[in-house]
Design a protein around this motif. Structure first.
Motif, short mmCIF file in Angstrom:
data_model
loop_
_atom_site.label_atom_id
_atom_site.label_comp_id
_atom_site.label_asym_id
_atom_site.label_seq_id
_atom_site.Cartn_x
_atom_site.Cartn_y
_atom_site.Cartn_z
N GLY A 74 88.38 42.93 -26.55
CA GLY A 74 87.04 42.52 -26.13
C GLY A 74 86.15 43.66 -25.70
O GLY A 74 85.47 43.55 -24.70
N GLY A 75 86.14 44.78 -26.42
CA GLY A 75 85.20 45.82 -26.09
C GLY A 75 85.71 47.24 -26.16
O GLY A 75 85.06 48.15 -25.68
N LEU A 76 86.86 47.48 -26.72
CA LEU A 76 87.37 48.83 -26.94
C LEU A 76 87.39 49.05 -28.45
O LEU A 76 88.26 48.54 -29.15
CB LEU A 76 88.76 49.00 -26.32
N PHE A 77 86.36 49.73 -28.96
CA PHE A 77 86.15 49.98 -30.39
C PHE A 77 85.76 48.73 -31.17
O PHE A 77 85.77 48.74 -32.39
CB PHE A 77 87.37 50.65 -31.04
N GLY A 78 85.44 47.65 -30.51
CA GLY A 78 84.98 46.44 -31.18
C GLY A 78 85.32 45.19 -30.41
O GLY A 78 86.06 45.22 -29.42
N TYR A 79 84.72 44.10 -30.86
CA TYR A 79 85.06 42.77 -30.36
C TYR A 79 85.83 42.12 -31.51
O TYR A 79 85.23 41.63 -32.47
CB TYR A 79 83.80 41.96 -30.03
N VAL A 80 87.14 42.18 -31.42
CA VAL A 80 87.98 41.84 -32.56
C VAL A 80 89.06 40.86 -32.13
O VAL A 80 89.75 41.08 -31.14
CB VAL A 80 88.66 43.11 -33.14
N GLY A 81 89.20 39.79 -32.88
CA GLY A 81 90.26 38.83 -32.60
C GLY A 81 89.74 37.41 -32.55
O GLY A 81 88.76 37.07 -33.22
N TYR A 82 90.37 36.61 -31.73
CA TYR A 82 90.05 35.19 -31.61
C TYR A 82 89.20 34.95 -30.37
O TYR A 82 89.55 35.39 -29.27
CB TYR A 82 91.33 34.36 -31.55
N PHE A 83 88.10 34.24 -30.57
CA PHE A 83 87.17 33.93 -29.48
C PHE A 83 86.83 32.45 -29.55
O PHE A 83 87.12 31.77 -30.53
CB PHE A 83 85.89 34.77 -29.63
N ARG A 84 86.17 31.98 -28.50
CA ARG A 84 85.75 30.58 -28.43
C ARG A 84 84.44 30.51 -27.66
O ARG A 84 84.26 31.19 -26.67
CB ARG A 84 86.83 29.77 -27.73
N ASN A 85 83.51 29.68 -28.15
CA ASN A 85 82.30 29.35 -27.40
C ASN A 85 81.86 27.93 -27.74
O ASN A 85 82.46 27.27 -28.60
CB ASN A 85 81.19 30.39 -27.59
N SER A 86 80.81 27.46 -27.06
CA SER A 86 80.39 26.07 -27.25
C SER A 86 79.68 25.84 -28.59
O SER A 86 79.63 24.71 -29.07
CB SER A 86 79.47 25.64 -26.10
N ILE A 87 79.17 26.90 -29.20
CA ILE A 87 78.44 26.76 -30.47
C ILE A 87 79.39 26.76 -31.66
O ILE A 87 79.37 25.85 -32.49
CB ILE A 87 77.41 27.90 -30.62
N LEU A 88 80.23 27.79 -31.76
CA LEU A 88 81.12 27.94 -32.92
C LEU A 88 82.50 27.33 -32.71
O LEU A 88 83.27 27.22 -33.65
CB LEU A 88 81.29 29.43 -33.26
N LYS A 89 82.81 26.97 -31.48
CA LYS A 89 84.17 26.54 -31.10
C LYS A 89 85.11 27.74 -31.28
O LYS A 89 84.78 28.82 -30.88
CB LYS A 89 84.63 25.31 -31.89
#
Length: 160
Positions: A101-116
């Motif tokens: 989440g912030g070392l050379f990129g935002y890479v992996g699995y994420f979740r939010n209310s818009i995209l799930k």
């Protein structure tokens, strides 16, 4: 019909610059304060491990979107992409569920209310493009999101 641009850079936003610089300096500083083989191995393993998963660009080639990494790429077949849309700030309100989440990129699995739930291969949170694939949403951040969307639609045969 125009010709599709095939190569896009992965620009860093201010937060990624700040976090990568800060974390790297902190790790190297801790290594200086606690010298030794084990702290050095831990420090460089974290830095080089994260660097190897960083995002360095995007390339449209051989019926695939290639997400360029350090010496390798994550490839998504064009046939898997069902829709592509420029959605600035698509990561707003996201929580990282697994990844970097912030070392050379935002890479992996994420979740939010818009995209799930979604996968991210992002370096700039304002320039996000959402790809709808057979496996779910994938978010990328090319230097010119509008040209990226136009080029990808052109190679997908979807000029709308």
């Amino acid at each position: 019909m125009g010709e599709a641009r095939t190569t896009f850079k992965a620009p860093w936003d201010w937060l990624l610059i700040l976090m990568t610089s800060g974390i790297t300096i902190l790790l190297l500083g801790l290594n200086y304060v606690m010298p030794g083989t084990i702290p050095t191995l831990i420090t460089w393993s974290i830095i080089l491990g994260a660097l190897s998963f960083g995002i360095f660009g995007y390339h449209l080639e051989d019926d695939q979107l290639k997400i360029l990494r350090l010496g390798w790429s994550k490839d998504i077949d064009f046939s898997e992409i069902k829709n592509v849309e420029f959605k600035p700030h698509a990561m707003t309100g996201s929580v990282r569920t697994f990844g970097i989440g912030g070392l050379f990129g935002y890479v992996g699995y994420f979740r939010n209310s818009i995209l799930k739930s979604y996968k991210a291969y992002v370096t700039h949170r304002d320039k996000t493009v959402v790809l709808t694939t057979e496996e779910g949403e994938v978010v990328v951040s090319p230097d010119d999101p509008k040209a990226f969307v136009a080029s990808l639609k052109l190679v997908l045969g979807n000029d709308q």
